[in-house]
Design an enzyme around this catalytic site. Structure first.
Site, PDB file in Angstrom:
ATOM      1  CB  CYS A 337      -1.029   0.004   1.122  1.00  0.00           C
ATOM      2  SG  CYS A 337      -0.616  -0.950   2.568  1.00  0.00           S
ATOM      3  NE  ARG A 366       2.566  -9.022   5.294  1.00  0.00           N
ATOM      4  CZ  ARG A 366       1.270  -9.034   5.064  1.00  0.00           C
ATOM      5  NH1 ARG A 366       0.485  -9.750   5.852  1.00  0.00           N
ATOM      6  NH2 ARG A 366       0.768  -8.347   4.079  1.00  0.00           N
ATOM      7  CD  GLN A 384      -1.065  -9.746   0.491  1.00  0.00           C
ATOM      8  OE1 GLN A 384      -1.114  -8.564   0.214  1.00  0.00           O
ATOM      9  NE2 GLN A 384      -1.408 -10.234   1.665  1.00  0.00           N
ATOM     10  CG  ASP A 386      -1.891  -5.965  -2.285  1.00  0.00           C
ATOM     11  OD1 ASP A 386      -3.052  -5.770  -1.916  1.00  0.00           O
ATOM     12  OD2 ASP A 386      -0.898  -5.413  -1.787  1.00  0.00           O
ATOM     13  CG  HIS A 388      -3.511  -0.766  -2.351  1.00  0.00           C
ATOM     14  ND1 HIS A 388      -2.410  -1.552  -2.627  1.00  0.00           N
ATOM     15  CD2 HIS A 388      -3.825  -1.003  -1.064  1.00  0.00           C
ATOM     16  CE1 HIS A 388      -2.068  -2.217  -1.536  1.00  0.00           C
ATOM     17  NE2 HIS A 388      -2.901  -1.911  -0.577  1.00  0.00           N
ATOM     18  CE  LYS A 468      -9.285  -7.092   9.004  1.00  0.00           C
ATOM     19  NZ  LYS A 468      -7.833  -7.241   9.113  1.00  0.00           N
ATOM     20  CG  HIS A 514      -5.719  -1.578   1.961  1.00  0.00           C
ATOM     21  ND1 HIS A 514      -4.363  -1.471   2.151  1.00  0.00           N
ATOM     22  CD2 HIS A 514      -6.262  -0.442   2.469  1.00  0.00           C
ATOM     23  CE1 HIS A 514      -4.101  -0.329   2.784  1.00  0.00           C
ATOM     24  NE2 HIS A 514      -5.228   0.315   2.979  1.00  0.00           N
TER      25      HIS A 514
END
Length: 638
Positions: A337, A366, A384, A386, A388, A468, A514
RNA sequence: GCCGAUGUAGCUCAACGGUAGAGCAACUGACUUGUAAUCAGUAGGUUGCCAGUUCAACUCUGGCCAUCGGCUCCA
């Protein structure tokens, strides 16, 4: 004196004296049932509960969901009784039922090990044989506190102090007593089929600042057979553990040199990349644009994004070696992000540009706590699907819809009929007013309803910056893993001072969403393998066709057939080894290859194959052309 | 990170104070194969790592690493 009351059992009304027990009424009027509890006017109670007014009474059998829970809860008590008689000085805490069983947390002088379990089990069987009556006792709060205090049960005292009611219920069996709401089975002899399965540490009240208790897990069933069946299913589930499949199918492995970081072998990388290609095709339809962003950033970025305060303990920090103090002044990204915010900020944006949907398969790292790592489902290195979305407040609902539609399409296409949606609501630590939060939660809830999804609340589990939607998928052992997520974020745009020009030429703050649909690819592959038992859909299979030659005489033809299939665009190989066909078939079956094309002299002469499908039909004669047509007809998910 | 357990050949496991063994896989050879394991032979290990106890450690003790089951955290 007391007038008769009217009880209804099995649709028949009986006049009886008040005060007679529910169990006795069922014994008299509902013949043949062997209940563990009774339902009196809809409420599940002990069989010993006296009935003092007109009522409808139904039996609760051990086979029903409620009955099974009572059975397990009573078994938890039985275990606690056995534990305290075997290990004096052990305090009890709580012992609830869970899906498929129960546990009980103890504060013992020394933690339990699996070696203790057989001993506890046999003590439990002894207590069952003793046929101890399970009796409900009610008393005042203070009286109960005094009782448990005299028993040196400090955890129970603490629990009762937290109970608002003036009267509490306890259950006594033999010389053992425990605080409990009930109901319970009438006697220990009802508990016939149980097994203690594992031991574990668990924090008191689930808080790691508290004492570590010793937890024993177990399960119980109405019958021996049901218990055996359950244990058999567990055994089968272990056979489809993705870590086992990954090794057997040659997909990935782990090495202590990089804990929690999978090495994807060529075959595993095919699955990985096929999933990415699939999502890329979806992105074209759903209007996402893929970007590529840096891996390592100066800490300034994490300070701006808030990760420095909120997530630093989970970040790998590093340096380019140029700062004289040798300070770790860079961080490896744990999320995409912030870089997308930087990308948004790199140009002046207008309302006409929005929504902007930036997708990124960037690798993330991570520093997960070592004890939490778990195969592919919990890793330290990942990517991911992923993205945004930067949009105006008015566009939020439409964007949530878009992503929920995508979630539906993907999980239907991949055969997950068992996804669970949850709405993570306002946590204790949050930004913005409660009123704003409720409004935003309702936006997400409304979108799920509009799209026909059932969902549960996950109270307090939203991110600090917004509510979320979480989507969960179970693994083979029914453990639930979060995969997809859709999160509203009103904080990051603020922190990066993101703006767009409105139609009125003013500056406004965009909202950030997200979202990930497959979620983390590593985790998704893990649950997909367990879901399918490794039998992947054709488009994902690392090896799609294997040509099996019958003898050296047909080697050339087999090789030629495999080459033709490969050239046509499929992943094919030829097994030319000097082995019997049964041997090659077995290996191909174990490797979960969707199609086996057997060729012998007959097939070579007619330029055909004898097709065998994975776990399916065999001996299907096909020309090479017909085979290619058949492969081409295999569906892509989109 | 915390609690408990585990770590022996590529894989699955055995041995257990007296310098490690099987099956499968690998390699070599024979067999030329018809839909889930052909036969024989060969090779493969400082028993996770580091200390300690002992005449002697895979075995006992301690520390570390990794993994497994949970807790906490979370995609």
């Amino acid at each position: 004196m007391s007038s008769e009351i009217r009880v209804t059992v099995d649709g028949v009304v009986h006049p009886v004296q008040p005060g007679i027990s529910a169990g006795e009424l069922l014994r008299q009027f509902a013949n043949g049932t062997r209940p563990v509890a009774a339902r009196v006017n809809g409420k599940v109670v002990d069989l010993s509960r006296p009935v003092s007014e007109d009522a409808t009474i139904e039996p609760v059998s051990a086979d029903s969901a409620e009955g099974l829970e009572i059975l397990r809860h009573s078994t938890a008590h039985l275990m606690a009784q056995a534990v305290q008689s075997l290990y004096p000085g052990t305090q009890v805490t709580i012992g609830p039922t869970i899906e498929d069983g129960f546990y009980y947390d103890f504060a013992p002088p020394r933690p339990f090990t699996v070696e203790d379990l057989p001993k506890i089990e046999s003590k439990m069987r002894e207590l069952v044989k003793a046929d101890l009556k399970v009796e409900r006792v009610e008393m005042g709060r203070e009286e109960a506190i005094a009782l448990f205090d005299s028993m040196h049960e400090q955890y129970k005292v603490e629990i009762i102090r937290g109970i608002p009611e003036e009267r509490v219920s306890l259950y006594r069996q033999g010389d053992w007593i425990d605080l409990c709401r009930g109901p319970h089975v009438p006697s220990t002899r009802y508990l016939k089929a149980f097994k203690l399965t594992s031991v574990a540490g668990a924090y008191w009240r689930g808080d790691e600042r508290n004492a570590m208790l010793s937890r024993i897990y177990g399960t119980a069933f109405p019958s021996r057979e049901a218990l055996e069946e359950h244990l058999r299913l567990l055994e089968m589930a272990r056979a489809r553990d993705h870590r086992k499949l990954g090794r057997e199918m040659g997909l990935f492995f782990f090495d202590p040199i990089a804990p929690g970081s999978p090495f994807f072998l060529p075959k595993g990388a095919i699955i990985y990349n096929q999933l990415i290609e699939y999502v890329r095709r979806l992105y074209r339809r759903y209007g996402f644009e893929e970007v590529i962003t840096p891996q390592i950033f100066k800490n300034q970025l994490w300070r701006t994004s808030g990760h420095w305060d909120m997530f630093r303990e989970h970040m790998f920090l590093t340096t380019d070696g140029e700062n004289p103090a040798g300070e770790l002044d860079y961080g490896v990204k744990p999320m995409n992000c912030p870089s997308h915010a930087v990308m948004y900020r790199s140009d002046k944006r207008s309302y006409r540009d929005l929504p902007i949907r930036l997708a990124d398969f960037g690798r993330l790292h991570r520093a997960e706590r070592s004890g939490t790592l778990h195969g592919l489902t919990r890793v330290r290195a990942m990517a991911q699907d992923d993205a945004h979305i930067f949009c105006t407040p008015e566009q939020i609902a439409g964007e949530i819809d878009l992503n929920l539609r995508m979630v539906r399409e993907v999980y239907e296409a991949l055969g997950f009929g068992n996804i669970e949606l949850k709405l993570g609501t306002m946590p204790d630590k949050h930004l913005g007013s409660e009123e704003e939060w409720r409004k935003r939660e309702e936006v997400l809830a409304g979108a799920m309803r509009r799209n026909g999804f059932d969902f549960e609340l996950n109270p307090g589990e939203g991110a600090f910056y917004g509510p979320k939607i979480e989507i969960y998928v179970p693994d083979a052992l029914k453990r639930k893993w979060q995969v997809a997520t859709i999160q509203l974020d009103f904080n990051m745009p603020e922190r990066f001072d993101l703006e767009y020009t409105t139609s009125a030429s003013t500056q406004a703050r965009p909202v950030m969403i997200h979202r990930a649909v497959l979620g983390t690819l590593e985790r998704f592959i893990g649950v997909l393998l367990e879901h399918t038992g490794g039998v992947l859909p054709f488009w994902l299979a690392p090896e799609q066709v294997r040509v099996l030659s019958l003898s050296e005489k047909v080697e050339d033809y087999a090789r030629e057939a495999a080459e033709l299939i490969s050239r046509t665009g499929f992943r094919a190989s030829a097994d030319l080894r000097n082995e019997k066909l049964g041997f090659k078939v077995r290996e191909a079956e174990l490797a979960r290859i969707p199609y086996m094309a057997v060729v012998g002299e007959r097939e070579a002469a007619s330029r055909m194959v004898s097709l065998r499908r994975l776990r399916g039909d065999k001996n299907q004669p096909l020309t090479l052309d017909a085979l290619l047509e058949l492969l081409k007809a295999e569906p892509l998910p989109c």
